[in-house]
Design a protein around this motif. Structure first.
Motif, PDB file in Angstrom:
ATOM      1  N   ASP A 231       0.821  -1.211   0.000  1.00  0.00           N
ATOM      2  CA  ASP A 231       0.000   0.000   0.000  1.00  0.00           C
ATOM      3  C   ASP A 231       0.852   1.257   0.000  1.00  0.00           C
ATOM      4  O   ASP A 231       0.556   2.225  -0.713  1.00  0.00           O
ATOM      5  N   PHE A 232       1.945   1.249   0.775  1.00  0.00           N
ATOM      6  CA  PHE A 232       2.838   2.408   0.822  1.00  0.00           C
ATOM      7  C   PHE A 232       3.450   2.662  -0.546  1.00  0.00           C
ATOM      8  O   PHE A 232       3.477   3.788  -1.043  1.00  0.00           O
ATOM      9  N   HIS A 233       3.943   1.602  -1.180  1.00  0.00           N
ATOM     10  CA  HIS A 233       4.636   1.791  -2.453  1.00  0.00           C
ATOM     11  C   HIS A 233       3.671   2.053  -3.596  1.00  0.00           C
ATOM     12  O   HIS A 233       4.019   2.780  -4.545  1.00  0.00           O
ATOM     13  N   ASN A 234       2.477   1.513  -3.534  1.00  0.00           N
ATOM     14  CA  ASN A 234       1.480   1.905  -4.530  1.00  0.00           C
ATOM     15  C   ASN A 234       1.205   3.395  -4.456  1.00  0.00           C
ATOM     16  O   ASN A 234       1.133   4.084  -5.482  1.00  0.00           O
ATOM     17  N   SER A 235       1.065   3.925  -3.231  1.00  0.00           N
ATOM     18  CA  SER A 235       0.840   5.362  -3.067  1.00  0.00           C
ATOM     19  C   SER A 235       2.035   6.160  -3.546  1.00  0.00           C
ATOM     20  O   SER A 235       1.899   7.179  -4.236  1.00  0.00           O
ATOM     21  N   ARG A 236       3.235   5.684  -3.220  1.00  0.00           N
ATOM     22  CA  ARG A 236       4.452   6.385  -3.633  1.00  0.00           C
ATOM     23  C   ARG A 236       4.567   6.438  -5.148  1.00  0.00           C
ATOM     24  O   ARG A 236       4.882   7.478  -5.723  1.00  0.00           O
ATOM     25  N   PHE A 237       4.286   5.320  -5.812  1.00  0.00           N
ATOM     26  CA  PHE A 237       4.418   5.295  -7.266  1.00  0.00           C
ATOM     27  C   PHE A 237       3.282   6.042  -7.962  1.00  0.00           C
ATOM     28  O   PHE A 237       3.448   6.485  -9.098  1.00  0.00           O
ATOM     29  N   GLU A 238       2.148   6.180  -7.282  1.00  0.00           N
ATOM     30  CA  GLU A 238       1.070   6.994  -7.842  1.00  0.00           C
ATOM     31  C   GLU A 238       1.463   8.470  -7.886  1.00  0.00           C
ATOM     32  O   GLU A 238       1.158   9.195  -8.828  1.00  0.00           O
ATOM     33  N   HIS A 239       2.185   8.911  -6.836  1.00  0.00           N
ATOM     34  CA  HIS A 239       2.488  10.344  -6.688  1.00  0.00           C
ATOM     35  C   HIS A 239       3.962  10.678  -6.925  1.00  0.00           C
ATOM     36  O   HIS A 239       4.299  11.810  -7.271  1.00  0.00           O
ATOM     37  N   ASP A 240       4.862   9.690  -6.679  1.00  0.00           N
ATOM     38  CA  ASP A 240       6.307   9.858  -6.922  1.00  0.00           C
ATOM     39  C   ASP A 240       6.829  11.150  -6.310  1.00  0.00           C
ATOM     40  O   ASP A 240       7.407  12.003  -6.985  1.00  0.00           O
ATOM     41  N   ASP A 241       6.694  11.278  -4.976  1.00  0.00           N
ATOM     42  CA  ASP A 241       7.013  12.525  -4.271  1.00  0.00           C
ATOM     43  C   ASP A 241       8.258  12.386  -3.398  1.00  0.00           C
ATOM     44  O   ASP A 241       8.267  12.765  -2.244  1.00  0.00           O
ATOM     45  N   ARG A 242       9.364  11.875  -3.979  1.00  0.00           N
ATOM     46  CA  ARG A 242      10.570  11.614  -3.198  1.00  0.00           C
ATOM     47  C   ARG A 242      11.629  12.695  -3.326  1.00  0.00           C
ATOM     48  O   ARG A 242      12.745  12.536  -2.842  1.00  0.00           O
ATOM     49  N   ASP A 243      11.299  13.808  -3.951  1.00  0.00           N
ATOM     50  CA  ASP A 243      12.311  14.829  -4.228  1.00  0.00           C
ATOM     51  C   ASP A 243      12.999  15.349  -2.977  1.00  0.00           C
ATOM     52  O   ASP A 243      14.176  15.714  -3.009  1.00  0.00           O
ATOM     53  N   ALA A 244      12.286  15.405  -1.853  1.00  0.00           N
ATOM     54  CA  ALA A 244      12.866  15.957  -0.629  1.00  0.00           C
ATOM     55  C   ALA A 244      14.075  15.159  -0.162  1.00  0.00           C
ATOM     56  O   ALA A 244      15.005  15.713   0.434  1.00  0.00           O
ATOM     57  N   GLN A 245      14.097  13.842  -0.438  1.00  0.00           N
ATOM     58  CA  GLN A 245      15.219  13.005  -0.005  1.00  0.00           C
ATOM     59  C   GLN A 245      16.332  12.914  -1.050  1.00  0.00           C
ATOM     60  O   GLN A 245      17.474  12.624  -0.716  1.00  0.00           O
ATOM     61  N   LEU A 246      16.006  13.169  -2.327  1.00  0.00           N
ATOM     62  CA  LEU A 246      16.981  12.946  -3.392  1.00  0.00           C
ATOM     63  C   LEU A 246      18.199  13.851  -3.282  1.00  0.00           C
ATOM     64  O   LEU A 246      19.277  13.508  -3.772  1.00  0.00           O
ATOM     65  N   LYS A 247      18.037  15.005  -2.631  1.00  0.00           N
ATOM     66  CA  LYS A 247      19.168  15.939  -2.530  1.00  0.00           C
ATOM     67  C   LYS A 247      20.356  15.342  -1.785  1.00  0.00           C
ATOM     68  O   LYS A 247      21.496  15.786  -1.959  1.00  0.00           O
ATOM     69  N   TYR A 248      20.112  14.332  -0.960  1.00  0.00           N
ATOM     70  CA  TYR A 248      21.191  13.748  -0.168  1.00  0.00           C
ATOM     71  C   TYR A 248      22.022  12.729  -0.952  1.00  0.00           C
ATOM     72  O   TYR A 248      23.114  12.353  -0.520  1.00  0.00           O
ATOM     73  N   TYR A 249      21.521  12.276  -2.097  1.00  0.00           N
ATOM     74  CA  TYR A 249      22.166  11.154  -2.767  1.00  0.00           C
ATOM     75  C   TYR A 249      23.443  11.524  -3.510  1.00  0.00           C
ATOM     76  O   TYR A 249      24.206  10.633  -3.909  1.00  0.00           O
ATOM     77  N   ASP A 250      23.730  12.821  -3.686  1.00  0.00           N
ATOM     78  CA  ASP A 250      25.042  13.206  -4.216  1.00  0.00           C
ATOM     79  C   ASP A 250      26.161  12.675  -3.336  1.00  0.00           C
ATOM     80  O   ASP A 250      27.253  12.376  -3.818  1.00  0.00           O
ATOM     81  N   ALA A 251      25.882  12.564  -2.041  1.00  0.00           N
ATOM     82  CA  ALA A 251      26.895  12.122  -1.085  1.00  0.00           C
ATOM     83  C   ALA A 251      27.299  10.670  -1.288  1.00  0.00           C
ATOM     84  O   ALA A 251      28.360  10.243  -0.822  1.00  0.00           O
ATOM     85  N   ILE A 252      26.468   9.904  -1.981  1.00  0.00           N
ATOM     86  CA  ILE A 252      26.781   8.493  -2.231  1.00  0.00           C
ATOM     87  C   ILE A 252      26.701   8.183  -3.727  1.00  0.00           C
ATOM     88  O   ILE A 252      26.437   7.050  -4.122  1.00  0.00           O
ATOM     89  N   GLY A 253      26.952   9.201  -4.545  1.00  0.00           N
ATOM     90  CA  GLY A 253      26.935   8.987  -5.990  1.00  0.00           C
ATOM     91  C   GLY A 253      27.909   7.913  -6.425  1.00  0.00           C
ATOM     92  O   GLY A 253      27.610   7.127  -7.347  1.00  0.00           O
ATOM     93  N   ASP A 254      29.080   7.825  -5.780  1.00  0.00           N
ATOM     94  CA  ASP A 254      30.064   6.799  -6.127  1.00  0.00           C
ATOM     95  C   ASP A 254      29.502   5.396  -5.933  1.00  0.00           C
ATOM     96  O   ASP A 254      29.810   4.478  -6.705  1.00  0.00           O
ATOM     97  N   CYS A 255      28.691   5.233  -4.896  1.00  0.00           N
ATOM     98  CA  CYS A 255      28.097   3.930  -4.604  1.00  0.00           C
ATOM     99  C   CYS A 255      27.195   3.485  -5.749  1.00  0.00           C
ATOM    100  O   CYS A 255      27.302   2.350  -6.238  1.00  0.00           O
ATOM    101  N   PHE A 256      26.339   4.387  -6.215  1.00  0.00           N
ATOM    102  CA  PHE A 256      25.395   4.017  -7.259  1.00  0.00           C
ATOM    103  C   PHE A 256      26.074   3.869  -8.619  1.00  0.00           C
ATOM    104  O   PHE A 256      25.655   3.043  -9.435  1.00  0.00           O
ATOM    105  N   ARG A 257      27.134   4.631  -8.850  1.00  0.00           N
ATOM    106  CA  ARG A 257      27.888   4.440 -10.094  1.00  0.00           C
ATOM    107  C   ARG A 257      28.581   3.079 -10.107  1.00  0.00           C
ATOM    108  O   ARG A 257      28.588   2.379 -11.131  1.00  0.00           O
TER     109      ARG A 257
END
Length: 262
Positions: free
Chosen positions: A24-50
């Motif tokens: 239910d949580f992820h259905n709601s998340r994918f309906e609205h896709d409102d994760r921008d507030a957390q995405l700003k932190y991911y520059d700090a681990i860009g090497d990990c995802f690359r």
């Protein structure tokens, strides 16, 4: 595909309730896709995802692959031209529905996306050469998840994941202050979970990311970002050679190989 008849899994009522909450949580998340507030932190681990992306790309060549917790299936779709077959599963039927449309729009005939419980998959044993995922294991009962991943991998197959850790008290405080950004059942991984990962496969390797690099986040829109990230990455690399420090990292890149039975 059906699962092997001798492979049985039972889940308690509390387990099934947890799975339903996640869906239910992820259905709601994918309906609205409102994760921008957390995405700003991911520059700090860009090497990990690359590093994760490069490793998955390498292992997907001519392989049968499974994206575990695939969301819209973006990675499975991107890798499909390189792989033999590309499957993806997610608890969210909303995300899977959209992913199937994208696969059809791109004419990808070797892609299969399914809404499925990751702790009780319906694939037969020894189906995949590669199982990979990002930020999925900490939503699951890791004992069940590791058992299922090991089951569907062929001998010599690889499991590659990126996951958040739960030992850093500052990161823990942020999580407590932002409860709406995550499900009530998720649990960033602890050292004991990494021990279980190693035990489940018999051969594993983990690399750690995101400690002092988090200091660069406030400067993400300034010229200081690049130099600050370069310095803090070097500091983190040195700190993570110390066993005690690595568990304070934000994220880890985890890889395991399924060892063939003697």
């Amino acid at each position: 595909m059906g699962r092997r008849m001798d492979q049985t899994f039972s889940q308690s009522e509390s387990d099934l309730s947890r799975v339903a909450r996640e869906r239910d949580f992820h259905n709601s998340r994918f309906e609205h896709d409102d994760r921008d507030a957390q995405l700003k932190y991911y520059d700090a681990i860009g090497d990990c995802f690359r590093a994760y992306g490069a490793r998955v790309h390498e292992l997907a060549a001519d392989a049968d692959i499974l994206e575990y917790g695939c969301g819209y299936g973006d990675n499975a779709l991107r890798l499909a031209p390189r792989a033999r077959t590309a499957c993806g599963i997610d608890i969210s039927d909303v995300a899977i529905g959209r992913g199937r449309l994208r696969a059809a729009d791109n004419g990808l005939s070797n892609v299969r996306l399914e809404a499925m419980n990751a702790e009780a998959m319906t694939f037969p044993d020894d189906t995949f050469d590669l199982v990979f995922g990002s930020g999925i294991l900490h939503h699951l009962d890791v004992e069940r998840a590791f058992g299922e991943i090991n089951r569907v991998l062929r001998p010599g197959g690889r499991a590659v994941f990126v996951e958040p850790l739960g030992h850093n008290p500052a990161i823990g405080l942020y999580r407590r202050l932002t409860p709406g950004a995550r499900t009530p059942d998720e649990h960033p991984l602890l050292k004991s979970d990494f021990d279980r990962f190693d035990a489940a496969f018999g051969a594993s390797d983990c690399r750690f990311y995101g400690l002092t690099t988090l200091a660069a986040v406030p400067f993400r829109n300034s010229r200081a970002k690049g130099p600050l990230l370069a310095v803090t990455r070097s500091i983190d690399k040195a700190l993570f050679t110390l066993p005690a420090c690595r568990w304070w990292a934000w994220y880890a890149l985890m890889e395991a190989t399924k060892v063939a039975k003697a």
